[in-house]
Design a protein around this motif. Structure first.
Motif, PDB file in Angstrom:
ATOM      1  N   TYR A 318       0.928  -0.842  -0.109  1.00 20.15           N
ATOM      2  CA  TYR A 318      -0.147   0.328  -0.046  1.00 20.15           C
ATOM      3  C   TYR A 318       0.434   1.265  -0.272  1.00 20.15           C
ATOM      4  N   ASP A 322      -3.112   6.098  -0.192  1.00 22.35           N
ATOM      5  CA  ASP A 322      -3.757   4.712  -1.019  1.00 22.35           C
ATOM      6  C   ASP A 322      -4.215   4.150   0.179  1.00 22.35           C
ATOM      7  N   ARG A 325      -6.402   6.699   2.479  1.00 21.96           N
ATOM      8  CA  ARG A 325      -8.090   6.361   1.871  1.00 21.96           C
ATOM      9  C   ARG A 325      -8.769   5.224   1.890  1.00 21.96           C
TER      10      ARG A 325
END
Ligand SMILES: NC(=O)c1ccc[n+]([C@@H]2O[C@H](COP(=O)([O-])OP(=O)(O)OC[C@H]3O[C@@H](n4cnc5c(N)ncnc54)[C@H](O)[C@@H]3O)[C@@H](O)[C@H]2O)c1
Length: 357
Positions: A318, A322, A325
């Motif tokens: 990750y 991202d 989010r």
């Protein structure tokens, strides 16, 4: 070798609940016992889906209680223990150090004592395959300047009661390995973020403060640097260490994504603007408030994780933006979980520390 009967201490906590979800996705997993005292940081709502799996069992018990640990080992007969149970918040360790000594030091010692007696009673083949994996932190190595990284042979230099208690636990683990031959592995994780984290830690604290319309308290000038790892990446690393880690091995499970605290909060403000309830541009950033720094606040942590990545055939997937989010989306979509922790001790803590109404 993949473990099949896994006892997880602290499985109702932030990382532990994702570790259990990860274990239950593996066909090699026959049974998982979540051994957790359910302190303020443990939440069974984090395991609602997993609790439906017949391979999952929960036992409310404390690692500080020798009899409870012995009974769990005898009844469950694990081939692997993943030890995550701990007191984990540095600020709390400054105000209430005793709990950290009791859980992180004494609790780890008691768990080791019971585990080595259990391990010695196993037939040779099972004893050889058995693993005790202790989840530690990069904070045990102290603070770095602007450059450099921690290595597997870096000296211990803890600076808070939290990191000192985790260091003591690491030493106990190594001593059980040397003195009794217990096959132990230690992982040192970096700052973890993601869904289901109790909102006293930086990222969930900021998300809930922001959604509540409150100020976003940043310690000092916000220039402290942490290496962030998304919780699924951390859980995958712990699993790989349980499968491929060598007894006596030390593994650095960091995200290799260094950010200042201020940058983390600013990125979070932008993410909330993009996917949260409608607000005017810059609304959240204006809420950032610099508050008195934490005493003894470490400046920077950074680990060289290259050896671990090769040894464990693992790397984080990750990117920070991202993962952030995903995290914000989870807190927005799970009001029942958020509500479940916004009572009692949490509200009192927020009142005392941030004047939360
Ligand atoms: N969160 C991070 O960024 C991070 C980073 C590196 C290492 N770690 C380590 O990973 C582990 C898990 O961290 P976390 O953030 O998920 O913690 P957490 O605070 O979210 O959860 C801790 C869990 O341990 C349980 N627990 C506490 N005392 C217990 C006891 N006496 N007996 C049984 N259970 C008990 C709690 O009920 C809770 O479910 C800890 O050992 C921590 O030191 C965490």
């Amino acid at each position: 070798m993949a473990p099949s009967r896994i006892l997880v201490t602290g499985g109702a906590g932030f990382i532990g609940s994702t570790v259990i979800a990860t274990l239950l996705k593996k066909s090699s997993t026959q049974a998982v016992l979540n051994f957790d005292a359910l302190t303020y940081a443990g939440n069974l709502l984090s395991l609602q889906e997993e609790a439906k799996d017949p391979r999952y069992t929960f036992q409310r018990a404390s690692v500080q209680n020798l009899e409870e640990v012995q009974r769990a080992l005898e009844d469950f007969q694990p081939d692997c223990i993943l030890h995550l149970a701990a007191e984990t918040h540095v600020d709390r360790s400054l105000n209430h150090p005793q709990t950290f000594l009791e859980t992180n030091v004494l609790g780890t010692g008691i768990l080791l004592q019971a585990t080595s007696a259990y391990w010695e009673s196993l037939p040779l083949e099972k004893a050889d395959a058995f693993r005790f994996l202790h989840v530690s932190t990069d904070e045990v190595f102290g603070s770095l300047g602007d450059s450099g990284q921690f290595h597997q042979d870096s000296p211990y230099a803890p600076t808070s009661p939290y990191s000192a208690s985790k260091s003591a636990a690491d030493h106990l683990v190594r001593s059980w390995e040397k003195s009794f031959g217990l096959p132990c592995i230690i992982t040192h994780g970096s700052n973890c973020y993601g869904p289901k984290q109790f909102p006293e830690k930086l990222i969930p604290l900021m998300i809930l403060q922001a959604l509540n319309g409150d100020s976003l308290p940043v310690y000092g000038d916000g220039q402290q640097i942490r290496d962030w790892i998304y919780v699924q990446d951390q859980a995958d690393a712990i699993y790989q260490a349980a499968c491929l880690g060598k007894p006596g091995g030390t593994y650095f499970t960091g995200g290799s994504q260094e950010q200042t605290n201020l940058l983390v909060v600013e990125t979070l403000c932008r993410t909330l603007e993009e996917i949260g309830p409608f607000v005017e541009s810059g609304f959240y950033k204006k809420k950032i408030k610099f508050v008195q720094d934490r005493p003894g606040h470490d400046y920077r942590y950074s680990m060289d994780c290259r050896k671990t990545q090769l040894d464990l055939d693992w790397k984080p997937h990750y990117a920070f933006a991202d993962g952030l989010r995903e995290t914000v989306r989870w807190y927005l979509n799970n009001p029942a979980w958020v509500k479940s922790i916004q009572t009692g001790e949490y509200r009192q803590w927020m009142d005392e520390n941030y004047g939360w109404r």
